[in-house]
Scaffold this motif. Structure first.
Motif, PDB file in Angstrom:
ATOM      1  N   GLU A  30       0.832  -1.208   0.000  1.00 57.50           N
ATOM      2  CA  GLU A  30       0.000   0.000   0.000  1.00 57.50           C
ATOM      3  C   GLU A  30       0.864   1.255   0.000  1.00 57.50           C
ATOM      4  O   GLU A  30       0.567   2.242  -0.695  1.00 57.50           O
ATOM      5  CB  GLU A  30      -0.921   0.004   1.219  1.00 57.50           C
ATOM      6  CG  GLU A  30      -2.040  -1.027   1.139  1.00 57.50           C
ATOM      7  CD  GLU A  30      -2.829  -1.126   2.438  1.00 57.50           C
ATOM      8  OE1 GLU A  30      -2.571  -0.302   3.353  1.00 57.50           O
ATOM      9  OE2 GLU A  30      -3.686  -2.020   2.539  1.00 57.50           O
TER      10      GLU A  30
ATOM     11  N   THR B 236       1.012   4.217  -2.777  1.00 54.10           N
ATOM     12  CA  THR B 236       0.838   5.633  -2.432  1.00 54.10           C
ATOM     13  C   THR B 236       1.953   6.476  -3.043  1.00 54.10           C
ATOM     14  O   THR B 236       1.706   7.536  -3.633  1.00 54.10           O
ATOM     15  CB  THR B 236       0.830   5.819  -0.904  1.00 54.10           C
ATOM     16  OG1 THR B 236      -0.291   5.124  -0.354  1.00 54.10           O
ATOM     17  CG2 THR B 236       0.750   7.293  -0.524  1.00 54.10           C
TER      18      THR B 236
ATOM     19  N   GLU C 183       1.512   6.822  -6.797  1.00 56.55           N
ATOM     20  CA  GLU C 183       0.476   7.791  -7.127  1.00 56.55           C
ATOM     21  C   GLU C 183       0.987   9.229  -7.012  1.00 56.55           C
ATOM     22  O   GLU C 183       0.537  10.127  -7.736  1.00 56.55           O
ATOM     23  CB  GLU C 183      -0.734   7.604  -6.213  1.00 56.55           C
ATOM     24  CG  GLU C 183      -1.508   6.312  -6.487  1.00 56.55           C
ATOM     25  CD  GLU C 183      -2.526   5.998  -5.404  1.00 56.55           C
ATOM     26  OE1 GLU C 183      -2.679   6.843  -4.478  1.00 56.55           O
ATOM     27  OE2 GLU C 183      -3.151   4.930  -5.476  1.00 56.55           O
TER      28      GLU C 183
END
Length: 217
Positions: free
Chosen positions: A156, A160, A163
């Motif tokens: 995760e 992140t 992104e």
């Protein structure tokens, strides 16, 4: 083999504006892993001297040379050092530090270690924005202290960062007691022979492979 004194070396700087993220562990073990195939100098630029303390506990050395230097005017001259293929720098955990600014200015490549926890990641993202993006040096975030039983948190965190357009290593460093015990023993993780040593060592080998692939592109 070429004379090391004639080589143009790479300067690899390990940094994070926050302490307690595995920065020194990363610097020492990257230096040790790189030194298996290259002539390496580790520069301890952190006034706390954790890397120096660790290395001086070693009975037989770790395969690389050590220099302790915190003066910004000298750190800015890392490019002038001869005789090494790679210089790894462990930096102070302070974004406003003149020593850190001097070191980043001399760097070819930055590794930014951080645990994947949201609070640590937030500080890391701010470090990238303040200290890394403005200078345009090639860099990757390295997730450290990753719970081997809960890899989803690391995945995760990588997503992140992706992104946000912040490059991260595909490899990450799992949290094992082996890291602490190796340090207390004055050993790099590649020298350590206790429990989970093989797994911990393989994590750093994967990171070094990624870094060296970046250097070839």
């Amino acid at each position: 083999m070429a004379d090391p004194s004639s080589l143009t070396h790479k300067i690899l700087v390990v940094l994070n504006g926050k302490g307690g993220v595995g920065k020194t562990t990363t610097a020492v073990n990257l230096a040790a892993t790189l030194s298996e195939t290259q002539k390496v100098l580790l520069v301890d630029a952190d006034p706390q001297g954790s890397a120096t303390w660790w290395i001086e506990r070693s009975e037989n050395g770790m395969g690389f040379d050590l220099s302790q230097e915190t003066q910004p005017n000298l750190l800015s001259r890392l490019r002038q050092i001869d005789g090494y293929e790679v210089i790894v720098v462990d930096t102070p955990p302070a974004l406003g530090s003149k020593a850190l600014a001097a070191t980043i200015g001399a760097a070819d490549y930055l590794i930014l270690p951080t645990p994947p926890a949201p609070m640590d990641l937030t500080v890391l993202i701010e470090t990238v924005r303040q200290a890394v993006t403005p200078v345009g040096v090639a860099h990757r975030v390295l997730l450290t202290r990753v719970d081997p039983r809960s890899l989803n948190e690391a995945i995760e965190a990588q997503n992140t960062l992706l992104e946000l357009g912040i490059p991260a290593c595909n490899a990450f460093i799992r949290a094992y007691k082996a890291h602490e015990r190796a340090a207390l023993d004055g050993s790099s993780i590649s020298q350590w022979r206790g429990r989970n040593a093989k797994e911990a060592c393989s994590d750093y080998r994967r990171v070094v492979d990624e870094i060296q692939r970046d250097w070839k592109t």
